[in-house]
Design a protein around this motif. Structure first.
Motif, mmCIF file in Angstrom:
data_model
loop_
_atom_site.group_PDB
_atom_site.id
_atom_site.type_symbol
_atom_site.label_atom_id
_atom_site.label_comp_id
_atom_site.label_asym_id
_atom_site.label_seq_id
_atom_site.Cartn_x
_atom_site.Cartn_y
_atom_site.Cartn_z
ATOM 1 N N THR A 45 -26.272 -35.686 5.405
ATOM 2 C CA THR A 45 -25.294 -34.579 5.533
ATOM 3 C C THR A 45 -24.351 -35.091 6.173
ATOM 4 O OG1 THR A 45 -26.537 -34.218 7.406
ATOM 5 C CG2 THR A 45 -27.256 -32.865 5.572
ATOM 6 N N LYS A 46 -23.219 -34.411 6.072
ATOM 7 C CA LYS A 46 -21.743 -34.726 6.669
ATOM 8 C C LYS A 46 -21.559 -32.987 7.219
ATOM 9 C CE LYS A 46 -17.969 -35.781 4.662
ATOM 10 N NZ LYS A 46 -16.937 -36.715 4.033
ATOM 11 N N ASN A 47 -21.567 -32.874 8.610
ATOM 12 C CA ASN A 47 -21.001 -31.678 8.854
ATOM 13 C C ASN A 47 -19.592 -31.323 9.633
ATOM 14 O OD1 ASN A 47 -24.182 -30.534 8.917
ATOM 15 N ND2 ASN A 47 -24.265 -32.303 9.527
ATOM 16 N N LEU A 48 -19.069 -30.278 9.129
ATOM 17 C CA LEU A 48 -17.840 -30.000 9.602
ATOM 18 C C LEU A 48 -17.854 -28.753 10.297
ATOM 19 C CD1 LEU A 48 -16.068 -30.692 6.296
ATOM 20 C CD2 LEU A 48 -16.292 -32.030 7.967
ATOM 21 N N PHE A 49 -17.772 -28.622 11.813
ATOM 22 C CA PHE A 49 -17.413 -27.382 12.594
ATOM 23 C C PHE A 49 -16.033 -26.986 12.538
ATOM 24 C CE2 PHE A 49 -17.169 -25.648 17.074
ATOM 25 C CZ PHE A 49 -17.945 -24.575 16.732
ATOM 26 N N LEU A 50 -15.618 -25.997 11.880
ATOM 27 C CA LEU A 50 -14.439 -25.285 11.729
ATOM 28 C C LEU A 50 -14.108 -23.983 12.430
ATOM 29 C CD1 LEU A 50 -14.260 -26.335 7.971
ATOM 30 C CD2 LEU A 50 -13.389 -27.653 9.822
ATOM 31 N N ASN A 56 -12.728 -17.383 14.214
ATOM 32 C CA ASN A 56 -14.202 -17.360 13.527
ATOM 33 C C ASN A 56 -14.556 -18.803 13.204
ATOM 34 O OD1 ASN A 56 -14.323 -14.493 12.654
ATOM 35 N ND2 ASN A 56 -12.725 -14.653 11.501
ATOM 36 N N PHE A 57 -15.845 -18.960 13.410
ATOM 37 C CA PHE A 57 -16.419 -20.410 13.158
ATOM 38 C C PHE A 57 -17.240 -20.698 12.025
ATOM 39 C CE2 PHE A 57 -15.227 -19.667 17.477
ATOM 40 C CZ PHE A 57 -14.586 -20.849 17.958
ATOM 41 N N PHE A 58 -17.290 -21.636 11.437
ATOM 42 C CA PHE A 58 -17.723 -22.094 10.428
ATOM 43 C C PHE A 58 -18.540 -23.464 10.579
ATOM 44 C CE2 PHE A 58 -14.161 -19.479 9.265
ATOM 45 C CZ PHE A 58 -14.721 -18.728 8.424
ATOM 46 N N LEU A 59 -19.734 -23.666 9.824
ATOM 47 C CA LEU A 59 -20.313 -24.827 10.046
ATOM 48 C C LEU A 59 -20.469 -25.274 8.321
ATOM 49 C CD1 LEU A 59 -21.722 -27.399 11.182
ATOM 50 C CD2 LEU A 59 -23.836 -26.103 10.819
ATOM 51 N N VAL A 60 -19.889 -26.231 7.901
ATOM 52 C CA VAL A 60 -19.953 -26.762 6.328
ATOM 53 C C VAL A 60 -20.733 -28.075 6.401
ATOM 54 C CG1 VAL A 60 -18.473 -27.147 4.402
ATOM 55 C CG2 VAL A 60 -17.465 -25.535 6.255
ATOM 56 N N THR A 61 -21.788 -27.983 5.677
ATOM 57 C CA THR A 61 -22.720 -29.015 5.642
ATOM 58 C C THR A 61 -22.668 -29.480 4.113
ATOM 59 O OG1 THR A 61 -24.178 -28.308 7.410
ATOM 60 C CG2 THR A 61 -25.046 -29.749 5.703
ATOM 61 N N VAL A 62 -22.296 -30.835 3.935
ATOM 62 C CA VAL A 62 -21.696 -31.192 2.763
ATOM 63 C C VAL A 62 -22.724 -32.746 2.629
ATOM 64 C CG1 VAL A 62 -19.742 -30.160 2.343
ATOM 65 C CG2 VAL A 62 -19.797 -32.600 3.328
ATOM 66 N N LEU A 123 -25.151 -30.969 -2.137
ATOM 67 C CA LEU A 123 -26.050 -31.577 -1.253
ATOM 68 C C LEU A 123 -27.317 -30.736 -1.539
ATOM 69 C CD1 LEU A 123 -26.646 -32.766 1.478
ATOM 70 C CD2 LEU A 123 -26.074 -30.831 2.600
ATOM 71 N N MET A 124 -27.253 -29.446 -1.743
ATOM 72 C CA MET A 124 -28.541 -28.785 -2.112
ATOM 73 C C MET A 124 -29.184 -29.185 -3.296
ATOM 74 S SD MET A 124 -28.655 -27.301 0.713
ATOM 75 C CE MET A 124 -30.304 -26.234 0.566
ATOM 76 N N LEU A 161 -22.400 -22.859 -1.684
ATOM 77 C CA LEU A 161 -21.012 -22.970 -2.358
ATOM 78 C C LEU A 161 -20.560 -24.263 -2.807
ATOM 79 C CD1 LEU A 161 -18.742 -20.434 -0.244
ATOM 80 C CD2 LEU A 161 -19.969 -20.080 -2.453
ATOM 81 N N LYS A 162 -19.846 -24.573 -3.761
ATOM 82 C CA LYS A 162 -19.350 -25.778 -4.157
ATOM 83 C C LYS A 162 -17.987 -25.918 -3.476
ATOM 84 C CE LYS A 162 -17.569 -28.688 -7.865
ATOM 85 N NZ LYS A 162 -17.777 -29.722 -6.918
ATOM 86 N N VAL A 163 -18.041 -26.726 -2.410
ATOM 87 C CA VAL A 163 -17.099 -26.907 -1.384
ATOM 88 C C VAL A 163 -16.483 -28.310 -1.391
ATOM 89 C CG1 VAL A 163 -17.694 -24.887 0.159
ATOM 90 C CG2 VAL A 163 -18.323 -27.229 0.517
ATOM 91 N N SER A 164 -17.410 -29.314 -1.865
ATOM 92 C CA SER A 164 -16.913 -30.506 -2.301
ATOM 93 C C SER A 164 -15.933 -31.001 -3.315
ATOM 94 C CB SER A 164 -18.041 -31.583 -2.035
ATOM 95 O OG SER A 164 -19.112 -31.500 -3.292
ATOM 96 N N ALA A 165 -15.179 -31.755 -3.540
ATOM 97 C CA ALA A 165 -14.117 -32.040 -4.440
ATOM 98 C C ALA A 165 -14.834 -32.782 -5.812
ATOM 99 C CB ALA A 165 -13.104 -32.929 -4.099
#
Length: 165
Positions: A45-50, A56-62, A123-124, A161-165
């Motif tokens: 994983t790579k995790n983006l804390f946005l 509003n906070f988001f943890l995006v795990t890709v 990732l999933m 969700l599909k968030v990676s390019a």
């Protein structure tokens, strides 16, 4: 006080989730962790804390090699306008970790449910997922389905969700 690594393992055990953990020197970047490839199978994983402009906070795990368009991701994750990286103080306050140790397992510390988690679909697709167990001195391997169970047990929606390019 943030939960400890031992408290995380106890929480997982209480859920009937089996994990394995490998100890290693501190890893701060994806490049650091790639040195362990071959020893630890599965999705890494790579995790983006946005955060967005309304705090509003988001943890995006890709996946570790995924590319994410930070100029467009707000459309996908439901943010109010463009996002930026959350400050280290908020990372500690909400997820109980420091930069370099950001992990989906940090959701155990977000008892107020302030962080929206997004797991990348790519990732999933892996059978097992690897992440830091609240410290960057270890890597914990968990089945993908059990990761979803963990996220939900912390009171969060496991949004895939599909968030990676």
């Amino acid at each position: 006080m943030p939960k400890t690594e031992a408290e995380l393992y106890a929480f997982l055990a209480d859920l009937g989730i089996s994990v394995s953990t490998m100890r290693h020197p501190p890893l701060f970047t994806v490049a650091d962790s790639q040195a362990l490839r071959g020893e630890i199978p599965g999705g890494h994983t790579k995790n983006l804390f946005l955060k967005d402009k309304k705090d509003n906070f988001f943890l995006v795990t890709v996946g570790e090699e995924a590319e994410v368009d930070l100029k467009q991701i707000h459309h996908l994750i439901g943010a109010s306008g463009r996002v930026s990286f959350g400050r280290p103080e908020m990372l500690m306050e909400l997820l109980g970790v420091i930069p370099g140790a950001v992990t989906v397992f940090g959701l155990i510390n977000d008892t107020a449910g302030r962080v929206k988690v997004v797991l990348d679909q790519e990732l999933m697709s892996h059978e097992v997922i690897n992440g830091h167990p609240l410290t960057n001195e270890a890597t914990t391997t968990i089945a993908a389905a059990d990761l979803v169970r963990f996220v939900e047990a912390t009171g969060h929606d496991a949004v895939i969700l599909k968030v990676s390019a």
